[in-house]
Design an enzyme around this catalytic site. Sequence first.
Site, PDB file in Angstrom:
ATOM      1  N   ASP A 175      19.342  -6.995  16.802  1.00 10.14           N
ATOM      2  CA  ASP A 175      19.173  -7.424  18.189  1.00 10.14           C
ATOM      3  C   ASP A 175      20.474  -7.194  18.975  1.00 10.14           C
ATOM      4  O   ASP A 175      20.624  -7.657  20.092  1.00 10.14           O
ATOM      5  CB  ASP A 175      18.725  -8.887  18.265  1.00 10.14           C
ATOM      6  N   LEU A 191      21.268 -10.126  13.293  1.00  9.05           N
ATOM      7  CA  LEU A 191      20.580 -10.984  14.273  1.00  9.05           C
ATOM      8  C   LEU A 191      21.556 -12.045  14.743  1.00  9.05           C
ATOM      9  O   LEU A 191      22.178 -12.699  13.916  1.00  9.05           O
ATOM     10  CB  LEU A 191      19.458 -11.761  13.574  1.00  9.05           C
ATOM     11  N   HIS A 192      21.698 -12.191  16.037  1.00  8.72           N
ATOM     12  CA  HIS A 192      22.544 -13.304  16.495  1.00  8.72           C
ATOM     13  C   HIS A 192      22.154 -13.840  17.862  1.00  8.72           C
ATOM     14  O   HIS A 192      22.640 -14.881  18.278  1.00  8.72           O
ATOM     15  CB  HIS A 192      24.023 -12.889  16.531  1.00  8.72           C
ATOM     16  N   ARG A 193      21.271 -13.148  18.577  1.00  9.85           N
ATOM     17  CA  ARG A 193      20.994 -13.589  19.951  1.00  9.85           C
ATOM     18  C   ARG A 193      20.183 -14.876  19.960  1.00  9.85           C
ATOM     19  O   ARG A 193      19.261 -15.031  19.163  1.00  9.85           O
ATOM     20  CB  ARG A 193      20.205 -12.521  20.703  1.00  9.85           C
TER      21      ARG A 193
END
Length: 375
Positions: free
Chosen positions: A281, A204-206
């Site tokens: 994501d 997850l990074h967005r």
Amino acid sequence: MKIVCVVGARPNFVKAAPVVETLRKNPSVTVKLVHTGQHYDREMSELFFEQLGLPRPDVNLDVGSGSHGEQTGTILIRLEPVLVAEKPDLVMVFGDVNSTVAAALCAVKLGIKVAHVESGLRSFDRSMPEEINRILTDQVSDILFTTEPSARENLIREGISDEKIFFVGNTMVDSLLKHRARAESLQVRTQFGLERGRYGVLTLHRPASVDNSRTLGEILAAVSELGKEFPIVFPCHPRTRERLRQFDWTHADSRRVLVIEPLGYLEFISLMAEARIVLTDSGGIQEETTVLGIPCITLRDNTERPVTVTEGTNLIAGCRIERILAEAETVLRSPVPKARTPEKWDGKAAERVAQVLSEALNMNVTGLAVASGWN
Ligand code: UD1
């Protein structure tokens, strides 16, 4: 012919490595590599260069982190004198990160031709910074290399002329196929005491997934629930780690979700290749899981890579707990899918890129040769 390739962030390195390697085999081509410094931690940058066999950058702009305007603007200011000094015939940019749009804009303002690798992908969600980067980069590019058929349709709809568009396949898949055997031999799962096919992987990074505490909370609650069935490994992007700290994520089930530092390219491929399920994501991971034949649950409401859904292993689940769990259950109750390869995801995309460029040189495709004096 002199080509400046500009990279800045993790996925750029993976997409550029096979292109740089292939172009360098041609003695009539000089390739210079510029790193913007958008990603700068060792495990986000240097390790990728080493593992992918990318040469040391000829120039590092050291822009580091900042707001979008700051990062994009600093790249423009620092890249301009480099391009003025190098006088390349072509600037190549990759993917959809801030470094991509900044380098493309810088080049076109200097009258230098631009080639974009991974053109035409569209999520149709303009709240994503990457969508803006894609649209703008494609508008100023002279040669547009696409990875899947939907991209050409999107570009034509936006008024790009068909003769500039070249469906070459996916250079990220070139890297995957080249390094897959080496990555799999690492068996990284054993470091965490995991059994093949009996664990999940989360990334997850967005901003849309991690900057809002409610959204992040729902995703993590779903993942914790899944973690009751089998362990989930979570290589954590620095931005996400910061949010976990800010939002004080101390969910009781976090014991089943193993939060670790970002992994190198080979280590991450190794972990993914033996997982039962991947939740993410990321854009690139949707493509890599398709090729590896690992089910992917995409924690977004849309994808700019529809071929991973129509031909691959990707399911779009959004960020709400019920839907994520329902999609995951479907995956876990179904047999493991067979790996499928979308058209031209065959490890030869970089060769096609090089072929197109040499034809542009010889045949004046897109007016490139005349405009840049290649003749
Ligand atoms: C960028 C890309 C995204 C891509 C992702 C891959 C944009 C708009 N986003 O997102 O499309 O999927 O890279 O990872 O270009 N940080 C570090 N060390 C680093 C780099 C970043 O600690 O080496 C931290 C900093 O706090 C920084 C934050 O991560 O502010 C975000 O980094 P940034 O490069 O702005 O965007 P990414 O989220 O990595």
